[in-house]
Structure formats: structure tokens, C-alpha cells
Design a protein around this motif. Structure first.
Motif, PDB file in Angstrom:
ATOM      1  N   HIS A 169       9.438   0.920  -0.042  1.00  0.00           N
ATOM      2  CA  HIS A 169       9.094   0.482  -1.391  1.00  0.00           C
ATOM      3  C   HIS A 169       7.606   0.154  -1.496  1.00  0.00           C
ATOM      4  N   LYS A 170       7.055  -0.493  -0.462  1.00  0.00           N
ATOM      5  CA  LYS A 170       5.623  -0.799  -0.467  1.00  0.00           C
ATOM      6  C   LYS A 170       4.809   0.479  -0.589  1.00  0.00           C
ATOM      7  N   GLU A 171       5.203   1.535   0.139  1.00  0.00           N
ATOM      8  CA  GLU A 171       4.466   2.804   0.066  1.00  0.00           C
ATOM      9  C   GLU A 171       4.627   3.457  -1.303  1.00  0.00           C
ATOM     10  N   GLU A 172       5.775   3.275  -1.935  1.00  0.00           N
ATOM     11  CA  GLU A 172       5.957   3.766  -3.305  1.00  0.00           C
ATOM     12  C   GLU A 172       4.989   3.072  -4.252  1.00  0.00           C
ATOM     13  N   LEU A 173       4.848   1.750  -4.094  1.00  0.00           N
ATOM     14  CA  LEU A 173       3.903   1.004  -4.920  1.00  0.00           C
ATOM     15  C   LEU A 173       2.477   1.488  -4.684  1.00  0.00           C
ATOM     16  N   LYS A 197      17.105  -4.970   9.897  1.00  0.00           N
ATOM     17  CA  LYS A 197      16.302  -3.781  10.157  1.00  0.00           C
ATOM     18  C   LYS A 197      16.321  -2.854   8.943  1.00  0.00           C
ATOM     19  N   GLU A 198      17.509  -2.685   8.365  1.00  0.00           N
ATOM     20  CA  GLU A 198      17.633  -1.803   7.201  1.00  0.00           C
ATOM     21  C   GLU A 198      16.837  -2.337   6.016  1.00  0.00           C
ATOM     22  N   TRP A 199      16.855  -3.660   5.830  1.00  0.00           N
ATOM     23  CA  TRP A 199      16.113  -4.252   4.716  1.00  0.00           C
ATOM     24  C   TRP A 199      14.617  -4.054   4.896  1.00  0.00           C
ATOM     25  N   TYR A 200      14.129  -4.278   6.125  1.00  0.00           N
ATOM     26  CA  TYR A 200      12.703  -4.090   6.383  1.00  0.00           C
ATOM     27  C   TYR A 200      12.297  -2.636   6.139  1.00  0.00           C
ATOM     28  N   GLU A 201      13.122  -1.702   6.555  1.00  0.00           N
ATOM     29  CA  GLU A 201      12.801  -0.289   6.343  1.00  0.00           C
ATOM     30  C   GLU A 201      12.778   0.050   4.856  1.00  0.00           C
ATOM     31  N   GLN A 202      13.724  -0.484   4.103  1.00  0.00           N
ATOM     32  CA  GLN A 202      13.756  -0.241   2.662  1.00  0.00           C
ATOM     33  C   GLN A 202      12.529  -0.827   1.983  1.00  0.00           C
ATOM     34  N   PRO A 236       0.872  -2.863  10.748  1.00  0.00           N
ATOM     35  CA  PRO A 236       2.044  -2.050  10.404  1.00  0.00           C
ATOM     36  C   PRO A 236       2.944  -2.743   9.393  1.00  0.00           C
ATOM     37  N   ASN A 237       3.533  -1.943   8.520  1.00  0.00           N
ATOM     38  CA  ASN A 237       4.362  -2.495   7.444  1.00  0.00           C
ATOM     39  C   ASN A 237       5.447  -3.440   7.946  1.00  0.00           C
ATOM     40  N   ILE A 238       6.186  -2.990   8.965  1.00  0.00           N
ATOM     41  CA  ILE A 238       7.317  -3.784   9.433  1.00  0.00           C
ATOM     42  C   ILE A 238       6.844  -5.134   9.962  1.00  0.00           C
ATOM     43  N   VAL A 239       5.710  -5.143  10.645  1.00  0.00           N
ATOM     44  CA  VAL A 239       5.166  -6.396  11.167  1.00  0.00           C
ATOM     45  C   VAL A 239       4.794  -7.328  10.016  1.00  0.00           C
ATOM     46  N   CYS A 240       4.134  -6.772   8.992  1.00  0.00           N
ATOM     47  CA  CYS A 240       3.798  -7.583   7.812  1.00  0.00           C
ATOM     48  C   CYS A 240       5.043  -8.217   7.212  1.00  0.00           C
ATOM     49  N   LEU A 241       6.082  -7.413   7.051  1.00  0.00           N
ATOM     50  CA  LEU A 241       7.307  -7.908   6.432  1.00  0.00           C
ATOM     51  C   LEU A 241       7.981  -8.966   7.292  1.00  0.00           C
ATOM     52  N   GLN A 242       8.016  -8.735   8.583  1.00  0.00           N
ATOM     53  CA  GLN A 242       8.646  -9.706   9.483  1.00  0.00           C
ATOM     54  C   GLN A 242       7.887 -11.020   9.520  1.00  0.00           C
ATOM     55  N   ASN A 243       6.566 -10.945   9.466  1.00  0.00           N
ATOM     56  CA  ASN A 243       5.757 -12.159   9.519  1.00  0.00           C
ATOM     57  C   ASN A 243       5.854 -12.974   8.228  1.00  0.00           C
TER      58      ASN A 243
END
Length: 222
Positions: free
Chosen positions: A71-75, A62-67, A48-55
Motif C-alpha cells: 500500500h505504501k508503494e501504491e501511495l 507478516k501478512e499485514w506488514y506485506e499488505q 526497508p519498508n518492513i523494518v519501518c512498519l515493524q518499528n
């Protein structure tokens, strides 16, 4: 069988390389460094995206991870939209959709993708030629798991849980196995071949969806 439910990523679109490229671009933006292929596969594929970002980038809000997840999905969407050759659904997908539609077999997509990606897929691949986009099930943060998504897909289609599910991931296949009376056609892998020994509901392992057409004809007697 009362109908069909398709996973999307890895089933209708073999898109792992595009996700990994998006993560590599994220790394370049956030750290100035590229990630090697081994790291991408180990730490990002199917996570999951959030897990990747946190790791990989701890300490964010939380807001930064969601943003950053958005952005990753936009890319990811931008990579697909700008492929040198137009992105294509898996071989046999359109043939299978035509067959199901012509014979009035209810079917839809149940995907863990977010709505922005689903809207992109509908436009990019013309999915509304075959199905009502309003009946596509996606991750809206209300589902406990993929089984719940499959069950809602059955409800939306107006069918029982005796459905044929097309899946690729171990977690998605296990979720489909939880349905009452389901059958599963899985994208071929070593895990799938071993799993078939345990669960006869995995009736076929395929490298592309064209390999499933005859089985679908037999199951639905068409």
C-alpha cells in the motif's frame, strides 16, 4: 568497460521526498497523526519498508506488514503520477541513454524496487525507448544483496563485471565495489567524497547525470 548498470531511485529519479510523503500518508491513515520532517528523515529514509512498519507499528502479522508495504508503494506511485509538473528523470539521464544506445553500449537498470514500481517507471518515463524492460533487474525476493543484482544484470547483458555502475547509496556503492573490475559514478555526497579517497574505482561524483557524459565518452571511447 563492457557496459553500464544504473540504480534507479536516487540515481535516475531523485524521489526521496515522494517516499517520505507516502510514509506520512501511511502514518495519517494508521495513527491519525502526521510525521515531522526530522522523524521522516531519521526513521524512514533508505530504510526497508518492513523494518519501518515493524518499528513504527509493532505487533502486526507478516501478512499485514506485506499488505501495508504494498500500500505504501501504491501511495508513492500515486504521488508521482499526480505531481503538478510531470515527473522527470534526473537531468542528463535521457542524453546519456541516447548516447549509449546510439553507440550500442549494453546497459540496463538494477534496482531494489519491486516489479510494480519498475512497471510504473517503464510506463511513466518511457524506458522501453532505450532498453528492454525484460532485462531490468528488480527485487523479486531472490537476491541476497545488491551485488547479486548487479551480477545478474551483467549476465543478462552478456558482459563481464567490468561495468560502469551509477549509484547513490552507500550500500549500493559498496555492492558495486564488490564486482571484479567495476568503475562507479556516484551521486555526490559527503560520504561519496570521503569514499573516493579510499577507492579509486569511484571515478566521479556528480550532482546530475549530464555531468557524467564526457567521462562516459572517454571510458567507452565514443
Amino acid at each position: 568497460m563492457d557496459g553500464c548498470i544504473f540504480d534507479f531511485n536516487g540515481t535516475l529519479l531523485f524521489d526521496t521526498p515522494y517516499h517520505l510523503e507516502a510514509w506520512n500518508r501511511m502514518s495519517e491513515e494508521l495513527t491519525g497523526k502526521s510525521l515531522d520532517h526530522e522523524t521522516l528523515i531519521r526513521d524512514f529514509a533508505g530504510v526497508p519498508n518492513i523494518v519501518c512498519l515493524q518499528n513504527m507499528w509493532p505487533g502486526g502479522t507478516k501478512e499485514w506488514y506485506e499488505q501495508q508495504s504494498e500500500h505504501k508503494e501504491e501511495l508513492y506511485r500515486d504521488i508521482i503520477a499526480n505531481l503538478p509538473e510531470k515527473a522527470q528523470l534526473v537531468t542528463g539521464a535521457e542524453e546519456l541513454f541516447d548516447l549509449l544506445k546510439a553507440n550500442r553500449i549494453p546497459f540496463t537498470i538494477a534496482s531494489a524496487s519491486i516489479k510494480a514500481n519498475i512497471d510504473f517507471f517503464v510506463e511513466t518515463f518511457g524506458l522501453d525507448r532505450w532498453m528492454d524492460p525484460e532485462k531490468i533487474i528488480y527485487d523479486n525476493n531472490t537476491y541476497e544483496n545488491k551485488t547479486a543484482m548487479f551480477r545478474n544484470a551483467c549476465r543478462v547483458l552478456g558482459v563481464s563485471e567490468e561495468v560502469l555502475v551509477f549509484e547513490d547509496s552507500p550500500s549500493g556503492i559498496r555492492s558495486a565495489e564488490a564486482l571484479d573490475g567495476s568503475r562507479i559514478i556516484a551521486i555526490d555526497s559527503g560520504w561519496v567524497r570521503e569514499r573516493r579517497k579510499e577507492d579509486p574505482r569511484i571515478i566521479l561524483a556528480v550532482k546530475n547525470l549530464r555531468e557524467s557524459v564526457d567521462t562516459v565518452r572517454n571510458l567507452f571511447q565514443i
